[in-house]
Scaffold this active site. Structure first.
Site, short mmCIF file in Angstrom:
data_model
loop_
_atom_site.label_atom_id
_atom_site.label_comp_id
_atom_site.label_asym_id
_atom_site.label_seq_id
_atom_site.Cartn_x
_atom_site.Cartn_y
_atom_site.Cartn_z
N ASP A 84 -28.63 11.30 -36.01
CA ASP A 84 -29.78 10.41 -35.85
C ASP A 84 -31.11 11.16 -35.95
OD1 ASP A 84 -28.42 8.11 -35.63
OD2 ASP A 84 -28.61 7.91 -33.45
N LYS A 118 -32.62 5.78 -37.98
CA LYS A 118 -33.53 4.66 -38.26
C LYS A 118 -34.94 5.13 -37.90
CE LYS A 118 -30.13 1.43 -36.34
NZ LYS A 118 -29.49 2.14 -35.22
N MET A 166 -39.59 4.73 -25.30
CA MET A 166 -40.04 3.94 -26.45
C MET A 166 -41.24 3.05 -26.11
SD MET A 166 -36.28 2.88 -27.90
CE MET A 166 -35.49 2.64 -26.31
C1 SAM Z 1 -33.71 5.25 -28.80
S1 SAM Z 1 -34.16 6.09 -27.33
C2 SAM Z 1 -32.76 7.16 -27.16
C3 SAM Z 1 -32.59 7.73 -25.78
C4 SAM Z 1 -31.50 8.77 -25.69
N1 SAM Z 1 -30.21 8.20 -25.98
C5 SAM Z 1 -31.49 9.50 -24.35
O1 SAM Z 1 -30.52 9.42 -23.60
O2 SAM Z 1 -32.46 10.20 -24.07
C6 SAM Z 1 -35.40 7.16 -27.93
C7 SAM Z 1 -36.52 7.40 -26.92
O3 SAM Z 1 -36.14 8.38 -25.97
C8 SAM Z 1 -37.27 9.14 -25.56
N2 SAM Z 1 -37.04 10.56 -25.90
C9 SAM Z 1 -35.92 11.11 -26.41
N3 SAM Z 1 -36.05 12.46 -26.58
C10 SAM Z 1 -37.30 12.77 -26.14
C11 SAM Z 1 -38.04 13.98 -26.05
N4 SAM Z 1 -37.53 15.15 -26.42
N5 SAM Z 1 -39.30 13.93 -25.53
C12 SAM Z 1 -39.83 12.75 -25.13
N6 SAM Z 1 -39.18 11.57 -25.19
C13 SAM Z 1 -37.93 11.57 -25.69
C14 SAM Z 1 -38.46 8.55 -26.32
O4 SAM Z 1 -39.02 7.54 -25.51
C15 SAM Z 1 -37.78 7.95 -27.54
O5 SAM Z 1 -38.56 6.94 -28.14
#
Ligand code: SAM
Length: 249
Positions: A35, A58, A167
């Site tokens: 992803d 995506k 998000m």
């Molecule tokens: C579709 S969600 C997926 C979440 C993921 N499955 C998790 O457990 O962290 C994606 C969102 O996670 C957050 N996110 C993921 N990695 C991040 C990072 N390294 N720094 C800041 N926000 C992060 C952001 O809000 C991003 O838009």
């Protein structure tokens, strides 16, 4: 012979936060479907390992729909060819990651699969910015929500405790306004963390009243996570004496 699918969490980006179990699954894999939020350094590592890589990410503003069907069908096709497939997702696959949807699909089609949990951004990103999600005198609860849609659904009930929003960057103005309307003080501390756990991590501090204006001036492109609540002030205190809180072991 049918192969197997491993639905694997890659953690928040820092390759050292990939779990040993995730690495073992990757070592076994014939092909890795990954992803958008899987860290660049992890992808580089997979290339060095000689893995076949297929990008199925995506864009942040794309919705599931057809694209998800294509990913499901690709997993099915590869598994039916007898391949060991790693479906690699940012963070934890079962947290806002459609891992549940993919597991259901594989189960319906009789494909053997395993889920390998990952380090979620929920706790790791605030920690890498010095924000403890709970604190004996500041917060005894955590609420994690998506900031993409349905803001009005969860805002009404939130007056205390720590709120973690994934998000939510594009809706930050509406989120803050609704929280204030729902009764949270305009002076409630808030932090926006971009590229959490990575070398280019940036943290912006403010209040519900002014954070939207603060981040409007910055060019935020990476994934961002928002933390609302008094625990944010702990980070300010810690960072003033220990600015490099992210471990560099
Ligand atoms: C579709 S969600 C997926 C979440 C993921 N499955 C998790 O457990 O962290 C994606 C969102 O996670 C957050 N996110 C993921 N990695 C991040 C990072 N390294 N720094 C800041 N926000 C992060 C952001 O809000 C991003 O838009």
């Amino acid at each position: 012979m049918v192969g197997k699918v491993y639905i694997v969490g890659a953690g928040p980006g820092d390759p050292d936060l990939l779990t040993l179990k995730a690495l073992r699954a990757i070592e076994k894999a014939d092909v890795v479907l990954y992803d958008r939020l899987v860290g660049d350094e992890i992808i580089e590592m997979l290339k060095r390992m000689g893995k076949e890589l297929i990008y199925v990410g995506k864009n942040s503003d794309e919705r599931g729909g057809r694209r998800q069907e294509e990913i499901n069908e690709l997993m099915l096709k590869l598994a039916k060819e007898g391949k060991i497939v790693v479906r690699l997702k940012g963070g934890d696959p079962f947290v806002f990651g459609r891992g549940g949807v993919e597991a259901e699909y594989l189960a319906e089609h009789g494909i053997p699969f395993e889920v390998i949990p990952g380090v979620s951004s929920i706790n790791s990103v605030p920690a890498s910015a010095g924000i403890p999600l709970t604190h004996p005198s500041l917060s005894s609860s955590i609420l994690v929500v998506t900031g993409k849609d349905g803001v009005e659904r969860w805002c009404e009930s939130i007056l205390n405790g720590t709120l973690v929003i994934l998000m939510g960057r594009n809706n930050i103005k509406e989120i803050c306004n609704r929280l204030i309307k729902a009764g949270r003080s305009p002076n409630t501390p808030i932090a926006v963390i971009e590229n959490g756990t990575l070398k280019n991590q940036r943290v912006f501090f403010g209040t519900l009243k002014n954070i939207a204006d603060i981040i409007e001036k910055e060019d935020l492109k990476g994934p961002t996570l928002i933390v609302v609540g008094d625990v944010v002030n702990v980070a300010k205190k810690i960072n003033s004496v220990n600015p490099k809180i992210v471990s560099s072991l």
